[in-house]
Design a protein around this motif. Structure first.
Motif, PDB file in Angstrom:
ATOM      1  N   PRO A 182      29.716 -11.385 -14.602  1.00 36.40           N
ATOM      2  CA  PRO A 182      31.074 -10.981 -14.961  1.00 36.40           C
ATOM      3  C   PRO A 182      31.209  -9.470 -15.047  1.00 36.40           C
ATOM      4  O   PRO A 182      30.262  -8.770 -15.397  1.00 36.40           O
ATOM      5  N   ARG A 183      32.381  -8.989 -14.724  1.00 31.10           N
ATOM      6  CA  ARG A 183      32.699  -7.571 -14.871  1.00 31.10           C
ATOM      7  C   ARG A 183      33.783  -7.450 -15.927  1.00 31.10           C
ATOM      8  O   ARG A 183      34.698  -8.265 -15.969  1.00 31.10           O
ATOM      9  N   PRO A 184      33.701  -6.433 -16.782  1.00 27.39           N
ATOM     10  CA  PRO A 184      34.743  -6.253 -17.783  1.00 27.39           C
ATOM     11  C   PRO A 184      36.110  -6.110 -17.114  1.00 27.39           C
ATOM     12  O   PRO A 184      36.249  -5.483 -16.073  1.00 27.39           O
ATOM     13  N   GLY A 185      37.116  -6.725 -17.717  1.00 27.64           N
ATOM     14  CA  GLY A 185      38.472  -6.575 -17.216  1.00 27.64           C
ATOM     15  C   GLY A 185      38.900  -7.602 -16.188  1.00 27.64           C
ATOM     16  O   GLY A 185      40.064  -7.664 -15.838  1.00 27.64           O
ATOM     17  N   LEU A 186      37.979  -8.427 -15.695  1.00 31.23           N
ATOM     18  CA  LEU A 186      38.361  -9.461 -14.741  1.00 31.23           C
ATOM     19  C   LEU A 186      38.994 -10.635 -15.487  1.00 31.23           C
ATOM     20  O   LEU A 186      38.551 -10.992 -16.574  1.00 31.23           O
ATOM     21  N   PRO A 187      40.030 -11.256 -14.909  1.00 26.94           N
ATOM     22  CA  PRO A 187      40.572 -12.463 -15.532  1.00 26.94           C
ATOM     23  C   PRO A 187      39.531 -13.576 -15.553  1.00 26.94           C
ATOM     24  O   PRO A 187      38.590 -13.576 -14.754  1.00 26.94           O
ATOM     25  N   ASP A 188      39.703 -14.546 -16.458  1.00 34.11           N
ATOM     26  CA  ASP A 188      38.759 -15.658 -16.560  1.00 34.11           C
ATOM     27  C   ASP A 188      38.515 -16.324 -15.215  1.00 34.11           C
ATOM     28  O   ASP A 188      37.381 -16.639 -14.869  1.00 34.11           O
ATOM     29  N   SER A 189      39.582 -16.548 -14.450  1.00 32.68           N
ATOM     30  CA  SER A 189      39.424 -17.242 -13.176  1.00 32.68           C
ATOM     31  C   SER A 189      38.526 -16.466 -12.218  1.00 32.68           C
ATOM     32  O   SER A 189      37.715 -17.063 -11.514  1.00 32.68           O
ATOM     33  N   ALA A 190      38.641 -15.148 -12.207  1.00 36.85           N
ATOM     34  CA  ALA A 190      37.799 -14.345 -11.324  1.00 36.85           C
ATOM     35  C   ALA A 190      36.337 -14.407 -11.754  1.00 36.85           C
ATOM     36  O   ALA A 190      35.441 -14.494 -10.908  1.00 36.85           O
ATOM     37  N   VAL A 191      36.090 -14.380 -13.049  1.00 40.39           N
ATOM     38  CA  VAL A 191      34.723 -14.488 -13.566  1.00 40.39           C
ATOM     39  C   VAL A 191      34.147 -15.857 -13.211  1.00 40.39           C
ATOM     40  O   VAL A 191      33.025 -15.963 -12.712  1.00 40.39           O
ATOM     41  N   LEU A 192      34.923 -16.894 -13.452  1.00 42.06           N
ATOM     42  CA  LEU A 192      34.469 -18.247 -13.120  1.00 42.06           C
ATOM     43  C   LEU A 192      34.207 -18.401 -11.624  1.00 42.06           C
ATOM     44  O   LEU A 192      33.218 -19.019 -11.215  1.00 42.06           O
ATOM     45  N   ALA A 193      35.081 -17.843 -10.793  1.00 46.41           N
ATOM     46  CA  ALA A 193      34.891 -17.932  -9.342  1.00 46.41           C
ATOM     47  C   ALA A 193      33.611 -17.228  -8.916  1.00 46.41           C
ATOM     48  O   ALA A 193      32.893 -17.726  -8.039  1.00 46.41           O
ATOM     49  N   ARG A 194      33.327 -16.087  -9.527  1.00 41.43           N
ATOM     50  CA  ARG A 194      32.070 -15.383  -9.224  1.00 41.43           C
ATOM     51  C   ARG A 194      30.867 -16.240  -9.615  1.00 41.43           C
ATOM     52  O   ARG A 194      29.882 -16.316  -8.881  1.00 41.43           O
ATOM     53  N   GLN A 195      30.953 -16.880 -10.785  1.00 41.30           N
ATOM     54  CA  GLN A 195      29.851 -17.721 -11.254  1.00 41.30           C
ATOM     55  C   GLN A 195      29.617 -18.907 -10.327  1.00 41.30           C
ATOM     56  O   GLN A 195      28.472 -19.188  -9.955  1.00 41.30           O
ATOM     57  N   VAL A 196      30.689 -19.608  -9.955  1.00 42.05           N
ATOM     58  CA  VAL A 196      30.493 -20.794  -9.112  1.00 42.05           C
ATOM     59  C   VAL A 196      30.081 -20.402  -7.700  1.00 42.05           C
ATOM     60  O   VAL A 196      29.264 -21.093  -7.085  1.00 42.05           O
TER      61      VAL A 196
END
Length: 171
Positions: A6-20
């Motif tokens: 995760p990067r600070p400032g990213l919306p939850d969906s962007a963080v989740l998309a990066r993780q998956v």
């Protein structure tokens, strides 16, 4: 080079998309989306994740009932009896897009974003599903408000969480 962290400032969906996306890539798996309620937002957030080109096969925006039945192979009797806002519809959409694209995982969203109820279901009713090698699972997230944008954002986040949990059942 992105690690999916995760990067600070990213919306939850962007963080989740990066993780998956990172988890799919590490396992050599792919995903495709079938969306009604979210109208392509789920596909967009997945496509924006670093490394998406190696794991995201594409998506179907199936707003019309006929598209759900014809393209995604959702059972017509189910649609006639229950309408489009139903957990089994979400499950069949996920299974249909997975079969059509030959993806490892199919991810689907359906629901009522408003401003009026849909198929007799109140605004804010959301169903998401993931279909994969270990079967199909559904979830019914509770959006934080009855605003259409919040309902759609909650659906995207819930679908991504469902996939993340399927990819990392113990994590």
């Amino acid at each position: 080079m992105s690690t999916g962290a995760p990067r600070p400032g990213l919306p939850d969906s962007a963080v989740l998309a990066r993780q998956v996306t990172a988890a799919l890539a590490a396992a050599g798996h792919t995903v495709a989306t079938a969306e009604s309620l979210t109208a392509g937002r789920l596909a967009a957030v997945l496509a924006d994740a670093p490394g998406a080109g190696g794991v995201f096969l594409g998506g179907v925006v199936a707003y019309a009932t006929e598209v759900k039945a014809d393209l995604l192979r959702v059972d017509r009797a189910l649609l006639a009896d229950q309408g489009t806002v139903h957990p089994e519809v979400a499950a069949q959409m996920a299974e249909g897009v997975r079969a059509r694209t030959r993806a490892t995982y199919g991810l689907a969203t359906t629901g009522a974003a408003g401003p009026a109820p849909h198929d007799g279901r109140p605004v804010g009713t959301v169903h998401v599903a993931v279909s994969g090698p270990d079967g199909t699972r559904t979830a019914r997230p509770e959006p934080p408000t009855d605003r259409p944008d919040d309902i759609r954002a909650a659906a995207v986040d819930a679908a991504l969480r469902l996939l993340r949990d399927q990819l990392r059942p113990d994590g």
